[in-house]
Design a protein around this motif. Structure first.
Motif, PDB file in Angstrom:
ATOM      1  N   LYS A 189       0.865  -1.187   0.000  1.00 40.20           N
ATOM      2  CA  LYS A 189       0.000   0.000   0.000  1.00 40.20           C
ATOM      3  C   LYS A 189       0.892   1.224   0.000  1.00 40.20           C
ATOM      4  O   LYS A 189       1.945   1.228   0.630  1.00 40.20           O
ATOM      5  N   ARG A 190       0.458   2.245  -0.701  1.00 41.54           N
ATOM      6  CA  ARG A 190       1.250   3.470  -0.693  1.00 41.54           C
ATOM      7  C   ARG A 190       0.322   4.664  -0.834  1.00 41.54           C
ATOM      8  O   ARG A 190      -0.865   4.507  -1.029  1.00 41.54           O
ATOM      9  N   TRP A 191       0.895   5.857  -0.737  1.00 40.28           N
ATOM     10  CA  TRP A 191       0.125   7.083  -0.894  1.00 40.28           C
ATOM     11  C   TRP A 191       0.171   7.515  -2.357  1.00 40.28           C
ATOM     12  O   TRP A 191       1.168   7.303  -3.034  1.00 40.28           O
ATOM     13  N   PRO A 192      -0.901   8.159  -2.857  1.00 44.16           N
ATOM     14  CA  PRO A 192      -0.869   8.586  -4.257  1.00 44.16           C
ATOM     15  C   PRO A 192       0.235   9.623  -4.494  1.00 44.16           C
ATOM     16  O   PRO A 192       0.576  10.397  -3.602  1.00 44.16           O
ATOM     17  N   VAL A 193       0.770   9.619  -5.697  1.00 44.21           N
ATOM     18  CA  VAL A 193       1.897  10.473  -6.037  1.00 44.21           C
ATOM     19  C   VAL A 193       1.466  11.929  -6.174  1.00 44.21           C
ATOM     20  O   VAL A 193       2.249  12.850  -6.000  1.00 44.21           O
ATOM     21  N   GLN A 194       0.204  12.125  -6.480  1.00 41.62           N
ATOM     22  CA  GLN A 194      -0.243  13.466  -6.858  1.00 41.62           C
ATOM     23  C   GLN A 194      -1.517  13.815  -6.100  1.00 41.62           C
ATOM     24  O   GLN A 194      -2.375  12.974  -5.909  1.00 41.62           O
ATOM     25  N   PHE A 195      -1.649  15.065  -5.677  1.00 42.31           N
ATOM     26  CA  PHE A 195      -2.928  15.535  -5.161  1.00 42.31           C
ATOM     27  C   PHE A 195      -3.179  16.913  -5.731  1.00 42.31           C
ATOM     28  O   PHE A 195      -2.326  17.788  -5.644  1.00 42.31           O
ATOM     29  N   ASN A 196      -4.315  17.121  -6.312  1.00 39.91           N
ATOM     30  CA  ASN A 196      -4.606  18.360  -7.013  1.00 39.91           C
ATOM     31  C   ASN A 196      -5.256  19.347  -6.060  1.00 39.91           C
ATOM     32  O   ASN A 196      -6.451  19.279  -5.782  1.00 39.91           O
ATOM     33  N   THR A 197      -4.460  20.284  -5.527  1.00 38.01           N
ATOM     34  CA  THR A 197      -5.011  21.230  -4.560  1.00 38.01           C
ATOM     35  C   THR A 197      -5.955  22.218  -5.232  1.00 38.01           C
ATOM     36  O   THR A 197      -6.913  22.691  -4.627  1.00 38.01           O
TER      37      THR A 197
END
Lengths: 209, 374
Positions: A189-197
């Protein structure tokens, strides 16, 4: 009066029929187009320039022939027999330091799998099959395909796994061990690479969809 | 009394005395207009007065005054003055300027030629080469850095297709990140061509309740993931509605946009059923060190404010034989790309041997992006 309306009606119908046909040369669906225009690719583009520098070997499995990366050169401590000079049983001595202590086997439970399931105790440089036949480490996919036969079929066809580089022939696909660590093959499991603020801000303001 | 024009009186002309009809053409009912009383001029007198009317002044004026002391009405004076001012301003700001440096003049020349080039689809290969060279040179003049831009045409016997394995996608979003970096997308508005949707298990493909901007550990319990982007339809509705033909489907199947021809009406954005298109509301900004210098005219070159853009299957990569950035970046191998016309390609094997489907099949858009599962 009625006759005139009837005439106009039929004229409109005729025009609609004439104009509703597709243009010549265009297909009704992509599959029609593929069937009509298919041709084995013999064009200028080739993956050879993209593959320079990688060691590849050619394999033929069933009806498929393609390249896979060579494995022996990628393993740091190959050749295994440099340390494992004595047969397996002799090494079971408690005095000797436990090597490969950092390899945790998270593949299947101990009823099904231990080190000797895959590694060939008679020839530590190779692997072995379920019937004790030798499997070369370069062709380690033969070992995985014993249990994972559906993934093997998909990989042979090209639905499973990744390419080394490019879509052009000659095909060069990565093998099982290029993506999966054989001792712990699943993806963590990992965290997503991108988050669109910016999207977040817009959704808060009620502007998103 | 009624003829006094007081400033507060609204003079609608209702009190004007009706003129009695006269036979005189000038409308004056009372005064003399001398029209009936003209003397007959002799030929010599007529000739003299005609010459006098045309060049009378000039016979007495010197050359300087003939040019600079011309009598004209205010309207033609104004027209001539503005015309000469405009021509002067145009000359100063163009390549014929006398106050600009050589570089400035070259920049102006490039901008002029770029403004009047034709539609990219109608250009010959040399013209495409020239426009690409102009753009490269313009970038060099403006920023001092070099980029390489290609105008490579579609390869023969190639039709690109794409397959997405929904069993493998775990929502990592490496594809989104790689796409943004590869295609020089605007960082300020965080433009993304690809959307990864997190959907609840058991509800099917419900895009209304899906979340495409999540930030928690993935894969989350009870959810599954799949991605959408431009599907490069074979019967694209966006191409049909463009009023200026700035977007079209190339021979290798990629639907492209000519950023210099697009007028920004966003009709294609309305027509696309899959939300494949993005619009530049502001001038796109990319930090200098992150700009991808390998560009294609129809692909990842720098866009400007007010034009559409979209996924181009990384045209700068796929026409060189490479996979698009999203395909390379996916850690689980969920994305498959290849040539649909080659019967031995992996994408054809997927279409023939796996259970594949496309979105919104009933619209007849014929997308070239299939979904399948293990």
């Amino acid at each position: 009066m009625k006759d005139k309306h009837l005439k106009y009606f039929f004229l409109t119908m005729l025009l609609m029929v004439l104009f509703s046909c597709k243009k010549e040369g265009e297909y009704h669906s992509v599959t029609d187009k593929i069937k009509a225009e298919q041709k084995p690719y013999h064009g200028k583009l080739t993956s050879e320039d993209l593959l320079t520098g990688t060691d590849l070997i050619k394999i033929t499995e069933g009806e498929f022939t393609f390249l896979i990366p060579e494995r022996k050169g990628q393993i740091k401590s190959y050749e295994c027999i440099e340390c494992h000079s004595k047969p397996f049983e002799k090494k079971k001595n408690a005095n000797l330091k436990k090597a490969h202590w950092n390899i945790a086997l998270k593949h299947a439970n101990s009823d099904i799998m231990n080190c000797a399931t895959c590694h060939n105790e008679n020839d530590m440089n190779s692997l072995k099959s379920l019937t004790n036949q030798k499997i070369d480490i370069n062709l380690s996919y033969k070992l995985c395909s014993q249990c994972h036969s559906s993934q093997f079929n998909d990989w042979k066809g090209g639905a499973h796994g990744k390419k080394v580089a490019g879509w052009t022939p000659p095909r060069a696909s990565k093998t099982c061990v290029n993506c999966h660590n054989p001792h712990s093959p699943s993806f963590e499991k990992r965290w997503p690479v991108q988050f669109n603020t910016q999207k977040g801000i817009e959704r808060n303001d009620g502007l998103g969809h | 009394m009624s003829e006094k024009n007081k400033w507060y009186k609204l003079n609608l002309g209702l009190n004007r005395n009706k003129k009695t009809a006269t036979t005189c053409g000038c409308g004056n009912s009372e005064g003399n207009c001398n029209s009936k009383k003209e003397k007959k001029l002799s030929e010599q007198e007529f000739y003299d007065s005609a010459v006098d009317a045309s060049i009378g002044d000039e016979r007495e004026k010197d050359g300087f005054d003939q040019v600079f002391d011309v009598s004209m009405d205010r309207r033609s004076a104004f027209k001539k003055l503005t015309a000469s001012l405009l021509i002067g301003a145009g000359a100063i700001s163009s390549c014929t300027s006398v106050i600009k440096s050589d570089e400035g003049k070259e920049k102006a020349q490039i901008d002029w030629e770029e403004q009047f080039k034709g539609n990219y689809k109608l250009m010959t290969d040399e013209e495409k080469e020239k426009t690409v060279n102009r753009l490269m040179r313009s970038y060099e003049l403006r920023t001092g850095k070099n980029i390489s831009m290609s105008s490579k045409n579609a390869e023969e016997d190639v039709l690109f297709g794409y397959a997405f394995n929904i069993s493998k996608c775990q929502g990592y979003m490496n594809c989104v990140s790689a796409c943004v970096e590869e295609n020089n997308q605007d960082r300020k508005s965080q433009k993304q061509y690809i959307r990864i949707h997190e959907m609840k298990d058991g509800e099917g493909f419900n895009f209304n309740t899906a979340d495409d901007n999540y930030y928690h550990e993935v894969p989350a319990e009870g959810h599954f993931y799949m991605g959408t982007q431009c599907f490069h339809c074979d019967n694209p509705p966006c191409v049909e509605v463009c009023p200026v033909k700035a977007t079209w489907r190339e021979d290798d199947g990629i639907v492209v946009v000519d950023y210099d021809w697009c007028v920004g009406c966003r009709y294609c954005m309305a027509a696309c059923p899959y939300d494949g298109r993005r619009f530049n509301w502001t001038k796109p900004e990319v930090p200098e060190e992150e700009i991808n210098k390998n560009q294609h005219y129809l692909g990842n070159r720098m866009r400007k404010k007010g034009v559409m853009e979209k996924c181009t299957f990384c045209i700068q990569r796929s026409r060189q034989g490479q996979n698009p950035a999203c395909v390379e970046a996916c850690p689980t191998g969920a994305r498959i790309f290849g040539n649909l016309l080659d019967p031995s390609s992996t994408i054809r094997w997927v279409l023939e041997n796996k259970k594949v489907f496309r979105l919104k099949e009933d619209l007849g858009t014929e997308p070239k992006f299939w979904y399948f599962m293990d």
